[in-house]
Scaffold this motif. Structure first.
Motif, PDB file in Angstrom:
ATOM      1  N   TYR A   1      -7.039 -10.714   0.241  1.00  0.00           N
ATOM      2  CA  TYR A   1      -6.138  -9.885   1.069  1.00  0.00           C
ATOM      3  C   TYR A   1      -6.890  -8.941   2.002  1.00  0.00           C
ATOM      4  CZ  TYR A   1      -2.048 -11.286  -1.677  1.00  0.00           C
ATOM      5  OH  TYR A   1      -1.037 -12.000  -2.254  1.00  0.00           O
ATOM      6  N   GLU A   2      -8.173  -8.744   1.728  1.00  0.00           N
ATOM      7  CA  GLU A   2      -8.968  -7.762   2.483  1.00  0.00           C
ATOM      8  C   GLU A   2      -8.878  -8.009   3.987  1.00  0.00           C
ATOM      9  OE1 GLU A   2     -10.769  -4.391   2.126  1.00  0.00           O
ATOM     10  OE2 GLU A   2     -10.752  -5.565   0.262  1.00  0.00           O
ATOM     11  N   GLY A   3      -8.307  -7.069   4.706  1.00  0.00           N
ATOM     12  CA  GLY A   3      -8.277  -7.151   6.175  1.00  0.00           C
ATOM     13  C   GLY A   3      -7.277  -8.143   6.749  1.00  0.00           C
ATOM     14  N   ALA A   4      -6.470  -8.789   5.897  1.00  0.00           N
ATOM     15  CA  ALA A   4      -5.502  -9.773   6.423  1.00  0.00           C
ATOM     16  C   ALA A   4      -4.439  -9.075   7.272  1.00  0.00           C
ATOM     17  CB  ALA A   4      -4.835 -10.520   5.276  1.00  0.00           C
ATOM     18  N   GLN A   5      -4.022  -9.761   8.344  1.00  0.00           N
ATOM     19  CA  GLN A   5      -2.941  -9.230   9.192  1.00  0.00           C
ATOM     20  C   GLN A   5      -1.626  -9.970   8.946  1.00  0.00           C
ATOM     21  OE1 GLN A   5      -5.825  -9.920  12.323  1.00  0.00           O
ATOM     22  NE2 GLN A   5      -5.263  -7.955  13.222  1.00  0.00           N
TER      23      GLN A   5
ATOM     24  N   GLY B   1       1.880 -13.382 -12.991  1.00  0.00           N
ATOM     25  CA  GLY B   1       1.619 -11.941 -12.836  1.00  0.00           C
ATOM     26  C   GLY B   1       0.343 -11.634 -12.085  1.00  0.00           C
ATOM     27  N   LYS B   2      -0.578 -12.635 -12.027  1.00  0.00           N
ATOM     28  CA  LYS B   2      -1.863 -12.431 -11.323  1.00  0.00           C
ATOM     29  C   LYS B   2      -1.740 -12.911  -9.879  1.00  0.00           C
ATOM     30  CE  LYS B   2      -6.756 -13.322 -12.127  1.00  0.00           C
ATOM     31  NZ  LYS B   2      -7.692 -14.314 -12.642  1.00  0.00           N
ATOM     32  N   TRP B   3      -1.096 -14.066  -9.718  1.00  0.00           N
ATOM     33  CA  TRP B   3      -0.909 -14.634  -8.372  1.00  0.00           C
ATOM     34  C   TRP B   3       0.501 -14.326  -7.883  1.00  0.00           C
ATOM     35  CZ3 TRP B   3      -4.478 -17.372  -5.287  1.00  0.00           C
ATOM     36  CH2 TRP B   3      -5.722 -17.591  -5.885  1.00  0.00           C
ATOM     37  N   ILE B   4       0.758 -13.022  -7.702  1.00  0.00           N
ATOM     38  CA  ILE B   4       2.032 -12.563  -7.141  1.00  0.00           C
ATOM     39  C   ILE B   4       1.689 -11.654  -5.969  1.00  0.00           C
ATOM     40  CG2 ILE B   4       2.143 -10.598  -8.743  1.00  0.00           C
ATOM     41  CD1 ILE B   4       5.195 -10.802  -8.695  1.00  0.00           C
ATOM     42  N   VAL B   5       2.496 -11.654  -4.934  1.00  0.00           N
ATOM     43  CA  VAL B   5       2.274 -10.725  -3.828  1.00  0.00           C
ATOM     44  C   VAL B   5       2.941  -9.407  -4.198  1.00  0.00           C
ATOM     45  CG1 VAL B   5       2.528 -10.297  -1.364  1.00  0.00           C
ATOM     46  CG2 VAL B   5       2.261 -12.643  -2.191  1.00  0.00           C
ATOM     47  N   ASP B   6       2.111  -8.382  -4.390  1.00  0.00           N
ATOM     48  CA  ASP B   6       2.653  -7.075  -4.783  1.00  0.00           C
ATOM     49  C   ASP B   6       2.120  -5.981  -3.865  1.00  0.00           C
ATOM     50  OD1 ASP B   6       0.043  -6.664  -5.628  1.00  0.00           O
ATOM     51  OD2 ASP B   6       0.496  -6.936  -7.761  1.00  0.00           O
TER      52      ASP B   6
ATOM     53  N   ALA C   1       0.121  -3.510  -4.464  1.00  0.00           N
ATOM     54  CA  ALA C   1      -1.314  -3.223  -4.581  1.00  0.00           C
ATOM     55  C   ALA C   1      -2.124  -4.175  -3.714  1.00  0.00           C
ATOM     56  CB  ALA C   1      -1.742  -3.331  -6.047  1.00  0.00           C
ATOM     57  N   LYS C   2      -1.779  -5.442  -3.730  1.00  0.00           N
ATOM     58  CA  LYS C   2      -2.520  -6.424  -2.909  1.00  0.00           C
ATOM     59  C   LYS C   2      -2.274  -6.141  -1.431  1.00  0.00           C
ATOM     60  CE  LYS C   2      -2.647 -10.292  -6.194  1.00  0.00           C
ATOM     61  NZ  LYS C   2      -1.516 -10.130  -7.123  1.00  0.00           N
ATOM     62  N   MET C   3      -1.025  -5.893  -1.069  1.00  0.00           N
ATOM     63  CA  MET C   3      -0.711  -5.654   0.353  1.00  0.00           C
ATOM     64  C   MET C   3      -1.428  -4.403   0.868  1.00  0.00           C
ATOM     65  SD  MET C   3       1.162  -8.139   1.568  1.00  0.00           S
ATOM     66  CE  MET C   3       1.990  -7.566   3.051  1.00  0.00           C
ATOM     67  N   ALA C   4      -1.719  -3.450  -0.034  1.00  0.00           N
ATOM     68  CA  ALA C   4      -2.420  -2.218   0.388  1.00  0.00           C
ATOM     69  C   ALA C   4      -3.841  -2.515   0.845  1.00  0.00           C
ATOM     70  CB  ALA C   4      -2.422  -1.216  -0.760  1.00  0.00           C
ATOM     71  N   ASN C   5      -4.382  -3.654   0.446  1.00  0.00           N
ATOM     72  CA  ASN C   5      -5.751  -4.030   0.858  1.00  0.00           C
ATOM     73  C   ASN C   5      -5.786  -4.748   2.201  1.00  0.00           C
ATOM     74  OD1 ASN C   5      -7.210  -2.990  -1.247  1.00  0.00           O
ATOM     75  ND2 ASN C   5      -6.870  -4.805  -2.536  1.00  0.00           N
TER      76      ASN C   5
ATOM     77  N   THR D   1       7.064  -9.243  -5.097  1.00  0.00           N
ATOM     78  CA  THR D   1       7.846  -8.143  -5.684  1.00  0.00           C
ATOM     79  C   THR D   1       8.958  -7.717  -4.725  1.00  0.00           C
ATOM     80  OG1 THR D   1       6.377  -6.475  -4.734  1.00  0.00           O
ATOM     81  CG2 THR D   1       5.858  -7.257  -6.967  1.00  0.00           C
ATOM     82  N   ASP D   2      10.004  -7.114  -5.301  1.00  0.00           N
ATOM     83  CA  ASP D   2      11.064  -6.521  -4.472  1.00  0.00           C
ATOM     84  C   ASP D   2      10.456  -5.543  -3.476  1.00  0.00           C
ATOM     85  OD1 ASP D   2      13.187  -7.828  -5.687  1.00  0.00           O
ATOM     86  OD2 ASP D   2      13.602  -6.206  -7.104  1.00  0.00           O
ATOM     87  N   GLY D   3       9.462  -4.764  -3.947  1.00  0.00           N
ATOM     88  CA  GLY D   3       8.858  -3.730  -3.102  1.00  0.00           C
ATOM     89  C   GLY D   3       8.243  -4.293  -1.835  1.00  0.00           C
ATOM     90  N   VAL D   4       7.687  -5.507  -1.903  1.00  0.00           N
ATOM     91  CA  VAL D   4       7.069  -6.115  -0.709  1.00  0.00           C
ATOM     92  C   VAL D   4       8.132  -6.793   0.150  1.00  0.00           C
ATOM     93  CG1 VAL D   4       5.484  -7.910   0.103  1.00  0.00           C
ATOM     94  CG2 VAL D   4       4.787  -6.380  -1.748  1.00  0.00           C
TER      95      VAL D   4
END
Ligand code: CP
Length: 332
Positions: free
Chosen positions: A238-242, A270-275, A277-281, A300-303
């Motif tokens: 996820y690092e730097g992804a647009q 639970g590991k390969w989910i878009v959440d 924390a990942k989007m913050a990177n 996640t609902d949040g994303v």
């Protein structure tokens, strides 16, 4: 002219479809190029977006959509050459298409992978059979290996958000309770490469896309000024992804053995989910998914409920891309 895979078209032709779609979306008049024409829409599998967008697009362009569901409102269809048809299939594809094209100007077909036999399905057997039989234009509405209407709507969405400049695009596998076909990731990756983006594919070991298609994606990335990398790290990717595009798909090694597949993929839950924390990177990435999507499983609902999510914009763009494709394919 058929519309089956984006790599059957040159980049300039794809650009022209996107330009038409964007013009139609802004209210540019598509006219009635389908006036007096009927278009057959054959759905071997369920659909919300594809079916609705195609029906409305055909109607808006002055045509008449005819929706058929083999095994539902039409006879169940056998596609294999030489089949002894003593089972539940009442009509062969040769007659089905041969008859249908007496009435219509083009045929759209949805035919998912069965996830039984990889060697067979990687050849896109039903779509290939229709391609051989049909004399009228054929539009792929998602086959075993490709979903080009979706990938052009996705490309349009990225372009609306960012303009023409190439972007850092992540296609990430996601955990899902059952194996799913590869058509969407195949077509998204292929189109991202054709439009020259820097594409990373994140997937666990054993979940590679088709090797021949990966060669084609790499070649298209090179040709169009982009790049391709592959990782099995679901966080670092996820690092730097647009752009973050999530999709689950099945492992070709487990085709025909869904129980083994489900057992083997459980460790990724639970590991390969878009959440969040990942989007913050990411570099303030947009979140994309073709839909339908399982909330709190794939994302996640949040994303998906955040301002970063463009899933409804992707769905809207299906309609405009459908018009652009139909206007080109039918009557040519
Ligand atoms: N994304 C997509 O093709 O949706 P449907 O399966 O609802 O058509």
């Amino acid at each position: 002219m058929n519309f089956l895979r984006t790599n059957d078209l040159l980049r300039g032709e794809l650009e022209a479809i996107l330009e038409d779609a964007m013009r139609f979306k802004k209210g540019g008049e598509p006219g009635k190029p389908l006036a007096g024409s009927s278009v057959g829409l054959v759905f071997f599998n369920p659909s919300l977006r594809t079916r609705t967008s195609m029906q409305i697009a055909i109607n808006d362009l002055g045509g008449n959509p005819v929706v058929l569901e083999p095994g539902g409102n039409a006879w169940a269809v056998e596609y294999r050459d030489g089949a002894v048809m003593d089972g539940d299939k009442a009509e062969h594809l040769k007659e089905f298409i041969g008859v249908l094209e007496q009435y219509v100007s083009a045929i759209g077909v949805r035919t998912f992978a069965q996830l039984n036999n990889w060697e067979e399905e990687m050849l896109d057997p039903v779509l290939s059979a229709i391609e051989k039989i049909a004399a009228k234009p054929v539009i792929n509405l998602e086959s075993a290996m490709h979903h080009p209407c979706q990938s052009l709507a996705d490309a349009m969405t990225i372009r609306e958000k960012f303009g023409e400049a190439k972007k850092k695009v992540l296609l990430t596998w996601a955990w899902h309770p059952k194996p799913l076909p590869m058509a969407v990731p195949n077509s998204f990756a292929l189109a991202a490469a054709q439009f020259g983006h820097d594409l990373t594919i994140a997937r666990p070991e054993g979940f590679d896309l088709d090797a021949e298609l990966m060669d084609e994606i790499a070649e298209q990335a090179n040709l169009n000024g982009g790049s391709l990398s592959v990782t099995d790290d679901p966080d670092a990717a996820y690092e730097g992804a647009q752009v973050v595009y999530a999709k689950s798909w099945g492992s070709s090694a487990n085709y025909g053995n869904p129980e083994r597949e489900v057992r083997e993929r459980e460790k990724y839950r639970g590991k390969w989910i878009v959440d969040e924390a990942k989007m913050a990177n990411t570099d303030d990435a947009i979140f994309m998914h073709c839909l339908p999507v399982r909330r709190n499983v794939v994302v996640t609902d949040g994303v998906i409920d955040s301002p970063s999510s463009v899933v409804l914009q992707q769905a809207v763009n299906r309609l405009h891309v459908a018009k652009a494709i139909l206007a080109r394919v039918v009557n040519r």
